[in-house]
Motif scaffolding. Structure first.
Motif, PDB file in Angstrom:
ATOM      1  N   GLU B 283     -57.103  23.569 -23.535  1.00  0.00           N
ATOM      2  CA  GLU B 283     -56.106  24.545 -23.302  1.00  0.00           C
ATOM      3  C   GLU B 283     -55.073  24.270 -22.000  1.00  0.00           C
ATOM      4  O   GLU B 283     -54.231  24.827 -22.070  1.00  0.00           O
ATOM      5  CB  GLU B 283     -56.878  25.934 -22.806  1.00  0.00           C
ATOM      6  N   ARG B 284     -55.496  23.490 -20.962  1.00  0.00           N
ATOM      7  CA  ARG B 284     -54.934  23.328 -20.010  1.00  0.00           C
ATOM      8  C   ARG B 284     -54.285  21.723 -19.701  1.00  0.00           C
ATOM      9  O   ARG B 284     -53.211  21.779 -18.892  1.00  0.00           O
ATOM     10  CB  ARG B 284     -55.712  23.468 -18.661  1.00  0.00           C
ATOM     11  N   LEU B 285     -54.815  20.806 -20.282  1.00  0.00           N
ATOM     12  CA  LEU B 285     -54.161  19.517 -19.820  1.00  0.00           C
ATOM     13  C   LEU B 285     -52.602  19.568 -20.484  1.00  0.00           C
ATOM     14  O   LEU B 285     -52.536  19.669 -21.746  1.00  0.00           O
ATOM     15  CB  LEU B 285     -54.977  18.269 -20.449  1.00  0.00           C
ATOM     16  N   GLY B 286     -51.975  18.992 -19.672  1.00  0.00           N
ATOM     17  CA  GLY B 286     -50.548  18.852 -20.072  1.00  0.00           C
ATOM     18  C   GLY B 286     -49.536  17.824 -19.307  1.00  0.00           C
ATOM     19  O   GLY B 286     -50.208  17.597 -18.351  1.00  0.00           O
ATOM     20  N   PRO B 287     -48.552  17.841 -19.716  1.00  0.00           N
ATOM     21  CA  PRO B 287     -47.637  17.045 -18.965  1.00  0.00           C
ATOM     22  C   PRO B 287     -46.885  17.739 -17.787  1.00  0.00           C
ATOM     23  O   PRO B 287     -46.771  19.079 -17.759  1.00  0.00           O
ATOM     24  CB  PRO B 287     -46.477  16.774 -19.956  1.00  0.00           C
ATOM     25  N   ARG B 288     -46.345  17.082 -16.721  1.00  0.00           N
ATOM     26  CA  ARG B 288     -45.765  17.562 -15.690  1.00  0.00           C
ATOM     27  C   ARG B 288     -44.189  17.428 -16.340  1.00  0.00           C
ATOM     28  O   ARG B 288     -43.774  16.684 -16.755  1.00  0.00           O
ATOM     29  CB  ARG B 288     -45.621  16.769 -14.434  1.00  0.00           C
ATOM     30  N   VAL B 289     -43.604  18.913 -16.614  1.00  0.00           N
ATOM     31  CA  VAL B 289     -42.377  18.936 -17.259  1.00  0.00           C
ATOM     32  C   VAL B 289     -40.978  18.366 -16.271  1.00  0.00           C
ATOM     33  O   VAL B 289     -40.389  17.403 -17.206  1.00  0.00           O
ATOM     34  CB  VAL B 289     -42.114  20.572 -17.699  1.00  0.00           C
ATOM     35  N   TYR B 343     -47.863  15.367 -26.925  1.00  0.00           N
ATOM     36  CA  TYR B 343     -49.246  15.309 -26.993  1.00  0.00           C
ATOM     37  C   TYR B 343     -49.909  16.378 -26.308  1.00  0.00           C
ATOM     38  O   TYR B 343     -50.939  16.590 -26.247  1.00  0.00           O
ATOM     39  CB  TYR B 343     -49.597  13.985 -26.303  1.00  0.00           C
ATOM     40  N   ALA B 344     -49.152  17.569 -26.231  1.00  0.00           N
ATOM     41  CA  ALA B 344     -49.847  18.818 -25.622  1.00  0.00           C
ATOM     42  C   ALA B 344     -49.318  19.956 -26.447  1.00  0.00           C
ATOM     43  O   ALA B 344     -49.068  20.884 -25.914  1.00  0.00           O
ATOM     44  CB  ALA B 344     -49.309  18.848 -24.401  1.00  0.00           C
ATOM     45  N   PHE B 440     -46.370  22.447 -17.053  1.00  0.00           N
ATOM     46  CA  PHE B 440     -47.043  22.944 -18.248  1.00  0.00           C
ATOM     47  C   PHE B 440     -47.978  24.016 -17.707  1.00  0.00           C
ATOM     48  O   PHE B 440     -48.611  23.910 -16.882  1.00  0.00           O
ATOM     49  CB  PHE B 440     -48.190  21.765 -18.756  1.00  0.00           C
TER      50      PHE B 440
END
Lengths: 443, 443
Positions: B283-289, B343-344, B440
């Protein structure tokens, strides 16, 4: 298999769809096209479901309708609950959409008046407020409105409000305040849906407003699978089972989950460059082995790259124009180096051998004018030349290079000007079937 | 079996593992090898991150703001910077669990510095310094700012020293990539109690500063996976499994009970823990936008200011943050940033079967804006895609204002997605924008 027997055969009947209907008018929106397959009842200028449990859902949710309407049309598009619990989506006055929660107005959206009988799509999206401070702002909502006929879109910001009550399963009505047709919407409702999920503007538009094609890609696209949920089936079992397979599947999908752009910049300073300015200077040099390709130090940076990335995808935003005469071709490339060219070793001794890759040349020939927006040029996939030691360990130097009139096809090179306005560099994993397609090694 | 108060895992040197699915088939007795691989893979995911959380660059500027070094520093008046720190940018972000931060810069030899002696400014030599300050916050616990700094060598060239590079290519050959430091809460490495506080989704506020004659081209602060710790009685969702490195059989069978906190029991070896980690990571991992700061290296005399000049507007309608002539969104022509979230893609927003169908992607985001307004309220709008944006109301004096919402994203790593554009407007008076951070989001 007959299409209608295939679960999910309707592209708009999603796993989260609780109701979906399309028809010539509101009273023909009785057949539920969602996977629930539970029809509703036609009333006067309305369709409804009494004591509805499926519509008794406060958040997250999306309520949407498609209507044919003129400027004068007002009336209720959706209503549920009564008295102090009333929730409503309506045209409260000509060209003003209003949402009501707990019998109080949450927000209104003024829209441009339709010039004739226009097709419009209207959605009310609600979710729990992640920044809630108490009951007064427990939920938040947003209204979106598309006039499909004239191509306009308007929306409110997210507005916080109290919770939508789910204490009672009362009648839910599309098209009027009640099944008898009170406050009936004067336009023609041709579709209605209810989702137990937040829908983004992009999703609703792709479903109802515009045709979007599947994005083409040379990469394997890995998305989140069905979201894992702890303490579910088999979670404490002593057998291998769905839970562990679910874990493994989710984990396989997350190897590149933290990929994040390594260069994501809209330039604060946007000077114009010309052939006369791209001569050798303290800040400008030629690319190694290709001195016609000019690089300013401001167009280069060192960035860390994930161990699970093989390439970066690069695009730039450029305004290109001429001071007079015909447009001049402008070549653009991106380079990746394992260290900055020309820089001695940080640790003493000879530097690492320079390994460089570059993208295929993209040549643009436009006259955007000196005040024009310009546009994006995709330079494509660039293999990562990764540093292996010292401060460059697992880093790469990325640079954007320009070459005015690379094929010597123009006699107007002196008039060419260009401005680099943005650079986007995104790490990816690329595994071509025919082997690694690298741009080339340094001569 | 471990009998510690804390459950820790070192996130260095972990090989990326793609756990198999077939060996975890339901209704087969638990065997350790496939289960161990899946659990270790969960930890390895955290170890892959190198997200850049904050970065500042000359952003297209042809030259540095600090003077070139051709003016006699003994002239009496101030011609060069002193030793006051200048803030290049302030950024807020969430940190991937188990990560500390590392920072580095690319810089050229520094220019002259002056100090005030009596009433005269005199040379203080040629030197520069860059530092990064990080304040760590997790819930009610906070520590910082904790600074790491790096002295930068001075330029020995020129009549007075401190001369800018003047020979062709010299700004390249004299560029040095230097590590500024590692940033972590005090005691993070040595004290598991501290690590347990800050291991799981800490917030950071990062400031990048320089002083003296620093000629910095680029500063980046990125994640560096280090170690993750949880309390022995933590039975909540956590982002690391903390699977021990031992390859042997860990227990006779999977652990089936939840933790009860009575003893330092081991609870990492069962499907319960694995599912908890899978849910949290998924649910939480993702990019720094993206991030941006207002420091403009071409502002005159900016070297004598403590921070950059904010971007301001008095426009009542939206204008582009960096080009006020741009007043409307164009998915192909607006210069801006990119939302690299391919990828997120979360299932609830991007399911490839029924929701996005590969046509688009959308990600949840949290936008934080450092801004002020003088009279009427302002709005900073972060938009990506025609139909999705986040409006951040600026309602008072200078502060950090935050809002959450959804933005369109790349649907694949090589997708030429619409750009992220920042718009600003104010009802009356002046809106001043200093820094913008987009993370993110999750909720």
């Amino acid at each position: 298999m007959v299409a209608s027997y295939e679960q999910g055969y309707d592209a708009q009947a999603k796993q989260s769809t609780r109701f979906l209907a399309r028809g010539a008018s509101v009273t023909s929106l009785t057949t539920d096209l969602s996977q629930r397959l539970t029809d509703v009842t036609a009333g006067t200028s309305s369709v409804y479901e009494t004591s509805s449990s499926r519509f008794n859902h406060g958040s997250p949710r999306t309520i949407g309708v498609r209507v044919e309407m003129s400027s004068a049309n007002t009336g209720t598009l959706w209503r549920r609950n009564t008295a102090g619990n009333t929730e409503r989506l309506s045209f409260s006055a000509a060209n003003t959409i209003r949402i009501v929660v707990a019998n109080a107005t949450v927000t209104e959206l003024a829209v441009t008046a339709p010039t004739g009988t226009d097709e419009c799509v209207i959605a009310w999206v609600t979710e729990a407020n992640p920044d809630t401070t108490g009951a007064g702002d427990a939920y938040r909502s947003r209204i979106m409105h598309w006039n499909v006929t004239d191509g306009t879109f308007t929306a409110t910001p997210w507005v916080a409000h109290v919770a939508i009550t789910t204490a009672s399963a009362t009648t839910a009505v599309y098209g009027a305040d009640d099944s008898a047709g009170a406050s009936a919407f004067a336009g023609t409702m041709t579709a209605a849906w209810f989702e137990n999920r937040v829908q983004t503007g992009a999703e609703i538009a792709a479903d109802w407003v515009q045709t979007r094609i599947v994005v083409s890609s040379d990469l394997e696209i890995v998305r989140q699978g069905f979201p894992p949920q702890a303490d579910t089936l088999d979670a404490r079992n002593q057998w291998h089972g769905p839970a562990m397979m679910w874990v493994a599947d989710a984990t396989r999908r997350m190897i590149r989950r933290t990929f994040s752009p390594v260069w994501n910049e809209c330039m604060t300073t946007q000077p114009a460059w010309s052939d006369a300015l791209l001569v050798d200077s303290p800040a400008i040099r030629g690319a190694p082995g290709a001195s016609d390709w000019r690089i300013h130090r401001a167009w280069r940076r060192v960035v860390p790259v994930p161990v699970t990335a093989s390439h970066v995808w690069v695009r730039v935003h450029v305004r290109t124009y001429v001071t007079s005469g015909a447009a001049v071709p402008l070549g653009i490339r991106a380079y990746s180096w394992n260290r900055i060219p020309g820089v001695p070793s940080e640790e003493g001794g000879p530097p690492e051998p320079l390994v460089q890759y570059w993208t295929p040349t993209v040549t643009i020939s436009r006259d955007d004018t000196s005040t024009g927006l310009g546009s994006y040029s995709t330079l494509g996939l660039l293999p990562i030349s990764r540093g292996r030691s010292g401060v460059m360990d697992n880093k790469t130097a990325i640079a954007i290079a320009f070459n005015i009139d690379p094929a010597a096809a123009s006699a107007n090179d002196a008039a060419e000007r260009f401005v680099l306005r943005a650079v986007h560099v995104v790490p990816v994993w690329y595994e071509p079937t025919n082997g690694l397609q690298i741009g080339g090694l340094a001569p | 079996m471990s009998n510690d108060e804390y459950k820790s895992v070192l996130l260095r040197g972990l090989d990326t593992i793609v756990p198999g699915l077939g060996s975890l088939a339901p209704l087969t007795p638990v065997r350790w090898a496939p289960m161990r691989n899946a659990m270790r893979a969960q930890d390895a995911i955290l170890a892959t991150t190198c997200r850049i959380l904050a970065q500042w660059s000359v952003s297209g500027a042809d030259d540095w703001s600090v003077p070139t070094g051709t003016t006699d520093p003994a002239g009496g008046g101030q011609a060069y910077p002193d030793d006051t720190w200048r803030v290049l940018g302030t950024y807020t972000s969430r940190v991937t669990p188990g990560s500390v931060l590392k920072s580095y810069c690319e810089a050229n030899p520094s220019g002259l510095v002056e100090k005030l002696v009596g009433s005269n400014w005199v040379s203080d030599g040629a030197w520069g310094e860059v530092r990064v300050g990080v304040t760590w916050t997790n819930g009610a616990t906070s520590v910082g700012p904790i600074y790491s700094s790096l002295g930068l060598e001075g330029s020995a060239e020129g009549t007075y020293g401190g001369l800018e590079p003047s020979e062709p290519g010299q700004a390249w050959t004299e560029c040095r990539v230097r590590e500024i430091g590692t940033h972590r809460p005090t005691g993070f490495v040595d004290d598991p109690a501290v690590r347990a506080v800050y291991s799981e989704w800490s917030d950071v506020e990062i400031t990048i500063e320089v002083r003296g004659g620093a000629r910095v081209e680029h500063v980046a602060v990125h994640e560096y996976a280090r170690a993750h710790t949880t309390g022995h009685d933590n039975d909540g969702l956590t982002s690391a499994n903390a699977m021990p490195a031992t390859a042997g059989q860990l227990t006779r069978g999977p652990l089936t009970k939840a933790v009860d906190g009575a003893t330092y029991e081991e609870h990492r070896f069962g499907t319960r823990r694995a599912m908890q980690v899978a849910e949290r990571q998924s649910e939480r991992l993702g990019p720094r936008v993206m991030c941006w700061s207002c420091w403009d290296e071409t502002d005159s005399n900016i070297w004598d200011q403590a921070e950059g000049n904010p971007v301001t507007t008095t426009s009542a309608t939206f204008v582009h943050l960096l080009d006020s002539t741009i007043t409307s969104y164009s998915g192909s022509a607006n210069p801006g940033w990119i939302v690299g979230g391919a990828y997120a893609q979360l299932h609830r927003l991007c399911d490839p079967t029924l929701i996005a169908v590969g046509r688009f992607a959308a990600v949840p985001v949290r936008v934080t804006v450092d801004a002020a307004r003088s009279a009427g309220d302002g709005v900073v709008r972060v938009q990506c895609g025609t139909y999705d944006w986040v409006d951040v109301p600026i309602t008072g004096a200078r502060a950090e204002y935050t809002q959450v919402g959804y933005l369109e994203s790349q649907a694949a790593g090589d997708h030429a997605a619409p750009p992220l554009v920042v718009w600003i407007r104010v009802a009356s008076g002046t809106l001043s924008v200093y820094n913008v951070s987009v993370d993110f989001g999750w909720w």
